[in-house]
Write a protein that holds these residues in place. Structure first.
Motif, short mmCIF file in Angstrom:
data_model
loop_
_atom_site.label_atom_id
_atom_site.label_comp_id
_atom_site.label_asym_id
_atom_site.label_seq_id
_atom_site.Cartn_x
_atom_site.Cartn_y
_atom_site.Cartn_z
N THR A 114 0.82 -1.21 0.00
CA THR A 114 0.00 0.00 0.00
C THR A 114 0.86 1.27 0.00
N ALA A 115 2.08 1.17 0.49
CA ALA A 115 2.99 2.32 0.48
C ALA A 115 3.74 2.45 -0.83
N GLY A 116 3.59 1.47 -1.73
CA GLY A 116 4.30 1.51 -3.00
C GLY A 116 5.79 1.28 -2.85
N LEU A 128 -2.61 -29.34 10.71
CA LEU A 128 -1.84 -29.04 9.50
C LEU A 128 -0.41 -28.63 9.87
N ASP A 129 0.55 -29.35 9.33
CA ASP A 129 1.96 -29.12 9.64
C ASP A 129 2.50 -27.97 8.80
N LEU A 130 3.19 -27.02 9.43
CA LEU A 130 3.78 -25.89 8.73
C LEU A 130 5.28 -26.05 8.64
N ARG A 131 5.80 -25.92 7.43
CA ARG A 131 7.25 -25.91 7.21
C ARG A 131 7.63 -24.55 6.61
N THR A 132 8.87 -24.14 6.83
CA THR A 132 9.37 -22.88 6.29
C THR A 132 10.52 -23.18 5.34
N ASP A 133 10.54 -22.48 4.21
CA ASP A 133 11.59 -22.71 3.22
C ASP A 133 12.05 -21.36 2.65
N ALA A 134 13.30 -21.00 2.92
CA ALA A 134 13.83 -19.72 2.46
C ALA A 134 13.92 -19.64 0.94
N ARG A 135 13.92 -20.79 0.27
CA ARG A 135 14.04 -20.78 -1.19
C ARG A 135 12.80 -20.21 -1.88
N ILE A 136 11.67 -20.15 -1.15
CA ILE A 136 10.49 -19.52 -1.73
C ILE A 136 10.27 -18.13 -1.14
N GLY A 137 11.29 -17.62 -0.45
CA GLY A 137 11.25 -16.24 0.02
C GLY A 137 11.34 -15.26 -1.14
N GLU A 138 11.00 -14.02 -0.89
CA GLU A 138 10.99 -12.99 -1.92
C GLU A 138 12.33 -12.88 -2.63
N CYS A 139 12.30 -12.37 -3.84
CA CYS A 139 13.55 -12.07 -4.55
C CYS A 139 14.38 -11.12 -3.68
N ASP A 140 15.68 -11.33 -3.66
CA ASP A 140 16.58 -10.42 -2.94
C ASP A 140 16.87 -9.24 -3.87
N TYR A 141 16.16 -8.14 -3.63
CA TYR A 141 16.31 -6.97 -4.49
C TYR A 141 17.51 -6.11 -4.11
N GLY A 142 18.26 -6.54 -3.11
CA GLY A 142 19.49 -5.85 -2.76
C GLY A 142 19.28 -4.38 -2.44
N ASP A 143 20.02 -3.52 -3.13
CA ASP A 143 19.96 -2.08 -2.87
C ASP A 143 18.61 -1.46 -3.24
N TRP A 144 17.81 -2.18 -3.99
CA TRP A 144 16.47 -1.69 -4.34
C TRP A 144 15.48 -1.88 -3.19
N SER A 145 15.79 -2.74 -2.27
CA SER A 145 14.87 -3.05 -1.17
C SER A 145 14.57 -1.80 -0.35
N ARG A 179 12.91 0.80 -1.30
CA ARG A 179 12.75 2.01 -2.10
C ARG A 179 11.37 2.07 -2.74
N LYS A 180 10.93 3.26 -3.07
CA LYS A 180 9.63 3.47 -3.70
C LYS A 180 9.68 2.96 -5.15
N LEU A 181 8.61 2.27 -5.55
CA LEU A 181 8.55 1.76 -6.92
C LEU A 181 8.55 2.89 -7.94
N ASN A 230 4.04 -1.77 -18.03
CA ASN A 230 5.02 -2.40 -17.15
C ASN A 230 4.34 -3.26 -16.10
N ALA A 231 5.01 -4.33 -15.72
CA ALA A 231 4.57 -5.13 -14.59
C ALA A 231 5.06 -4.48 -13.30
N VAL A 232 4.28 -4.61 -12.22
CA VAL A 232 4.71 -4.05 -10.94
C VAL A 232 5.67 -5.05 -10.30
N VAL A 233 6.91 -4.65 -10.15
CA VAL A 233 7.92 -5.52 -9.54
C VAL A 233 7.50 -5.80 -8.11
#
Length: 231
Positions: free
Chosen positions: A16-18, A74-91, A93-95, A221-224
């Protein structure tokens, strides 16, 4: 083989903050996102689930919590491989600001060549997510039978990249795919090929209504990161 029920997390405060959240900690569901998560158990009430897998980020775990509350076993597992893309220095920041970066054109039109400064490439993002799904499919098949279904809560670009893989699409075409917050995408895997059964299903058509300032529809454009969805 297994049927994968892919859920994009509910709308977040970053959506919501873009802001492109990436792996920024402390990003939670907003009020609408919490309501979307609360509706999730009823939407898939008829589907027996073998297990649940979540990205480690808060917005995904919060999206699955009502489902876990509704299904205590229901058993919950966590997997970092399905975590968000690592946007690095873009993280963080406003789109709107990022749309002016030269790299954005590559992200939009040649994502297989896009690598975020200080982060990862989109190609690496897809590879780790596909590897994770293949391994979870095999585990579910072994432990629950090859007609079992499981739910996985992840992020917009991850879901899109998994859909592209299932359809045999090059990663450079994945920006043509869109998934709303808390939408459900279903892929049934078989020995020879996957089948896409649902794509970005929210159960309503509100997101199809024209809206002013729509970055995706207006600019092409697609919203990243996936965007905030319908207002």
């Amino acid at each position: 083989m297994a049927t994968l029920i892919l859920v994009r997390h509910g709308r977040s405060t970053a959506n919501t903050a873009g802001v492109l959240a990436g792996w920024t900690p402390g990003v939670h569901l907003d009020e609408r996102g919490a309501a979307q998560a609360a509706a999730l158990p009823e939407r898939i009430a008829a589907v027996p689930l073998a297990l649940a897998v979540s990205s480690p980020l808060e917005r995904c775990r919060e999206t699955l919590q009502p489902l876990l509350d509704a299904r205590p076993g229901l058993d919950l597992r966590t997997d970092a491989r399905i975590g968000e893309c690592d946007y690095g220095d873009w993280s963080g920041r406003k789109l709107k600001e990022l749309n002016g970066e030269p790299l954005m054109e590559v992200v939009q039109h040649h994502p297989s060549a896009a690598a975020f400064p200080g982060g990862e490439s989109m190609r690496a993002m897809q590879a780790r997510a596909v590897e994770a799904v293949r391994e979870w499919n095999a585990r579910v098949d072994t432990e629950h039978g090859d007609d079992a279904a499981y739910v996985m809560c992840s992020h917009g670009d991850i879901v899109k990249s998994l859909v592209a893989d299932a359809l045999g699409m090059h990663l450079d075409l994945f920006q043509r795919i869109h998934v709303e917050p808390c939408s459900i995408t279903v892929i049934r895997y078989t020995r020879t090929r996957p089948f896409l059964l649902r794509l970005g299903d929210t159960g309503d058509f509100d997101a199809l209504a024209p809206r002013a300032g729509d970055e995706e529809g207006g600019s092409g454009n697609a919203v990243v990161g996936g965007g905030a969805g319908a207002p």
